[in-house]
Design a protein around this motif. Structure first.
Motif, short mmCIF file in Angstrom:
data_model
loop_
_atom_site.label_atom_id
_atom_site.label_comp_id
_atom_site.label_asym_id
_atom_site.label_seq_id
_atom_site.Cartn_x
_atom_site.Cartn_y
_atom_site.Cartn_z
N SER A 80 0.85 -1.20 0.00
CA SER A 80 0.00 0.00 0.00
C SER A 80 0.88 1.24 0.00
CB SER A 80 -0.91 0.03 1.24
OG SER A 80 -0.13 0.23 2.40
N GLY A 81 0.27 2.36 -0.31
CA GLY A 81 0.99 3.62 -0.20
C GLY A 81 1.38 3.90 1.24
N TYR A 106 -1.76 14.02 2.91
CA TYR A 106 -2.86 13.06 2.98
C TYR A 106 -3.22 12.75 4.44
CZ TYR A 106 -4.87 8.33 2.48
OH TYR A 106 -5.64 7.20 2.55
N THR A 109 -1.65 9.88 6.18
CA THR A 109 -0.25 10.11 6.56
C THR A 109 -0.18 10.92 7.85
OG1 THR A 109 0.30 10.04 4.21
CG2 THR A 109 1.99 10.89 5.67
N GLU A 150 4.23 16.45 -0.10
CA GLU A 150 3.55 15.87 -1.27
C GLU A 150 3.64 16.83 -2.46
OE1 GLU A 150 -0.53 14.74 -0.31
OE2 GLU A 150 0.17 13.51 1.37
N PHE A 182 0.09 12.15 -6.70
CA PHE A 182 -0.72 12.90 -7.67
C PHE A 182 0.12 13.36 -8.86
CE2 PHE A 182 -4.51 14.53 -4.89
CZ PHE A 182 -4.87 13.22 -4.64
N SER A 201 1.56 6.17 -3.63
CA SER A 201 0.47 5.22 -3.53
C SER A 201 0.19 4.82 -4.97
CB SER A 201 -0.76 5.88 -2.90
OG SER A 201 -1.88 5.05 -3.13
N LYS A 204 -3.38 4.80 -6.98
CA LYS A 204 -4.01 5.91 -7.67
C LYS A 204 -3.67 5.87 -9.16
CE LYS A 204 -5.10 6.60 -3.43
NZ LYS A 204 -4.39 7.50 -2.53
N VAL A 213 -4.51 -2.10 -4.62
CA VAL A 213 -3.87 -1.23 -3.63
C VAL A 213 -2.37 -1.56 -3.62
CG1 VAL A 213 -3.74 -0.67 -1.17
CG2 VAL A 213 -5.96 -1.04 -2.24
N GLY A 214 -1.54 -0.53 -3.63
CA GLY A 214 -0.10 -0.78 -3.61
C GLY A 214 0.68 0.49 -3.39
N VAL A 367 -9.46 8.30 -5.20
CA VAL A 367 -9.11 9.50 -5.95
C VAL A 367 -8.16 9.05 -7.04
CG1 VAL A 367 -7.14 10.01 -4.41
CG2 VAL A 367 -8.21 11.88 -5.68
C1 LIG Z 1 -4.01 7.36 -1.11
C2 LIG Z 1 -2.79 8.08 -0.74
C3 LIG Z 1 -1.87 7.51 0.15
C4 LIG Z 1 -2.09 6.16 0.81
O1 LIG Z 1 -2.03 5.16 -0.14
P1 LIG Z 1 -2.76 3.73 0.01
O2 LIG Z 1 -2.34 3.03 -1.22
O3 LIG Z 1 -4.22 4.01 0.09
O4 LIG Z 1 -2.23 3.11 1.26
C5 LIG Z 1 -0.72 8.22 0.43
N1 LIG Z 1 -0.49 9.43 -0.11
C6 LIG Z 1 -1.37 10.00 -0.97
C7 LIG Z 1 -1.05 11.34 -1.55
C8 LIG Z 1 -2.54 9.35 -1.31
O5 LIG Z 1 -3.41 9.94 -2.15
#
Ligand SMILES: *Cc1c(COP(=O)(O)O)cnc(C)c1O
Length: 425
Positions: A80-81, A106, A109, A150, A182, A201, A204, A213-214, A367
């Motif tokens: 996951s991210g 986020y 975070t 970010e 992003f 992440s 997205k 998910v990654g 998102v």
């Molecule tokens: C969604 C997101 C995360 C977390 O990622 P997951 O894959 O949902 O664990 C972290 N940083 C940003 C900017 C995100 O949009």
């Protein structure tokens, strides 16, 4: 290779008679001719796959592709991210350490930093991303080990001045870690502006299809850990779990990413499955064409929303009047993604009513999806945050995050228009 080409060809090049699609090595384990071979793997003197908690050939190909896309020396995929962010920092932190982070990040975070890190004995100080270098420098302590931000903040959509943050980090002998979720390597490559480590992440835009998910950590290989050896003992002093190897001595530029894999991934075990990596790879192959359409749709939708008198605020750095337009022109010349933060006057209830009137656009806890979706952060992703933290993250109660997908933009705008009209009557 240009990035469009690397998205297709980096990481895996089939030989004569081999499959063109990346093979899925759905195997936990690997076969060896001798115990000596296996011993070499455990000593880190022989390269190879040992066990799929640490590496796997399918995941490895995707890691090489992601490292190439960002221009790094190596990458480590995670499940996951969140686990990517966690490991990226834990790799250089110990109990008693401190991190300086941009305040617009986020919500997940923020939870990780403010609640879970605290239990590990790590403190995080938040700074306004628009603060001066002197103000950011004032947040540093003798035990500060990293700076975090970010590229485009989820959901505030401010653009990070990466060069500014890198300068302050480097003048204090610590690395800058950038969450480029992003941005994607198609829109922005933070290493070119001084970042040392990039996390994503991949859930997205990189996956792009709302299927897997990654996360991933990518190492620029540029930060000089040895020059700041006393600050980073985990990298510069012997690791007893590998007979006393010193990562900076044995692995040079790749010390950071190697340690993250062989030590933390070994111990924490959040490595993706081969099938997941295969799906992620398929998403990355089309990233450039998807991002072009996503950004074009985001721009047109942002312009439409900004033209409506019944919307209090539109945050989209692609708009000429946006406070981050200048930074966007510098860091995001190809576009500003499909994510737009809007403020519906009338607060929480009217924002919720607007979402409930949408017909085509989905309300999702997601998102950067292939389909257009919306979310109300104050009642979902960021509901755990106090009002003070919400404001620091750039979020108002009536804020709605609109994430433009790849539909015909006229259909996206028509749906937004009818829902806005419905709540304005
Ligand atoms: C969604 C997101 C995360 C977390 O990622 P997951 O894959 O949902 O664990 C972290 N940083 C940003 C900017 C995100 O949009």
């Amino acid at each position: 290779m240009n990035i469009e080409t690397a998205c297709l060809h980096a990481g895996y090049q089939p030989g004569n008679g081999e499959p063109c699609a990346l093979p899925i090595y759905q195997s936990t384990t690997y076969n060896y001719d001798s115990t000596e071979q296996v011993a070499g793997l455990f000593d880190l003197t022989v390269e190879g796959h040992m066990y799929s908690r640490i590496s796997n050939p399918t995941v490895d190909a995707v890691e090489q592709k992601l490292a190439a896309l960002e221009g790094g020396v190596g990458a480590l995929c995670t499940t996951s991210g969140q686990s990517a962010t966690f490991i990226s920092l834990l790799n250089i932190l110990e109990a008693g350490d401190h991190v300086v982070s941009s305040s617009t990040i986020y919500g997940g975070t923020v939870n990780l930093f403010s609640i879970t890190f605290k239990k590990f004995g790590v403190d995080v100080s938040y700074v306004d991303p628009d603060a001066s270098e002197e103000e950011i420098a004032a947040a540093f302590r003798p035990n500060t080990k990293a700076v975090f931000g970010e590229t485009m903040a989820n959901p505030a959509m401010n653009v990070l001045d990466i060069e500014k943050f890198a300068r302050v980090a480097h003048s204090h002998g610590v690395p800058l870690v950038v969450d480029n979720t992003f941005g994607t390597p198609y829109l922005c490559r933070p290493f070119e502006w001084g970042a040392d480590v990039v996390v994503h992440s991949t859930t997205k835009y990189l996956d792009g299809h709302a299927q897997t998910v990654g996360g991933v950590i990518i190492d620029s290989g540029k930060f000089n850990w040895s020059a700041n050896a006393e600050r980073f003992p985990g990298l510069t002093t012997p690791d007893p779990s590998y007979h006393g190897i010193v990562y900076t001595e044995q692995f040079g530029d790749a010390a950071y990413i190697t340690k993250a894999r062989v030590q933390l991934m070994r111990d924490l075990g959040c490595y993706p499955q081969a099938l997941t990596a295969f799906l992620l790879n398929m998403g990355i192959e089309t990233l450039p064409v998807r991002m072009d359409r996503t950004c074009a749709n985001g721009q047109k939708v942002a312009e439409y929303l900004a033209s409506r008198p019944d919307i209090a605020q539109v945050n989209y750095p692609g708009l000429p009047g946006d406070p981050y337009h200048g930074l966007a022109q510098k860091y995001l010349p190809k576009g500003c993604s499909g994510v737009i933060a809007i403020e519906i006057p009338g607060g929480r209830e009217r924002a919720a009513a607007f979402i409930d009137h949408l017909k085509l656009i989905r309300c999702e806890v997601h998102v950067a999806d292939i389909c257009t979706c919306v979310l109300h952060p104050a009642s979902s992703t960021h509901r755990q945050l106090t009002d003070e933290q919400l404001v620091a993250c750039g979020i108002k109660p009536g804020m709605v995050r609109v994430s433009c997908g790849l539909e015909n933009v006229d259909d996206i705008i028509a749906d937004l228009a009818q829902a806005l009209d419905a709540v304005s009557e």
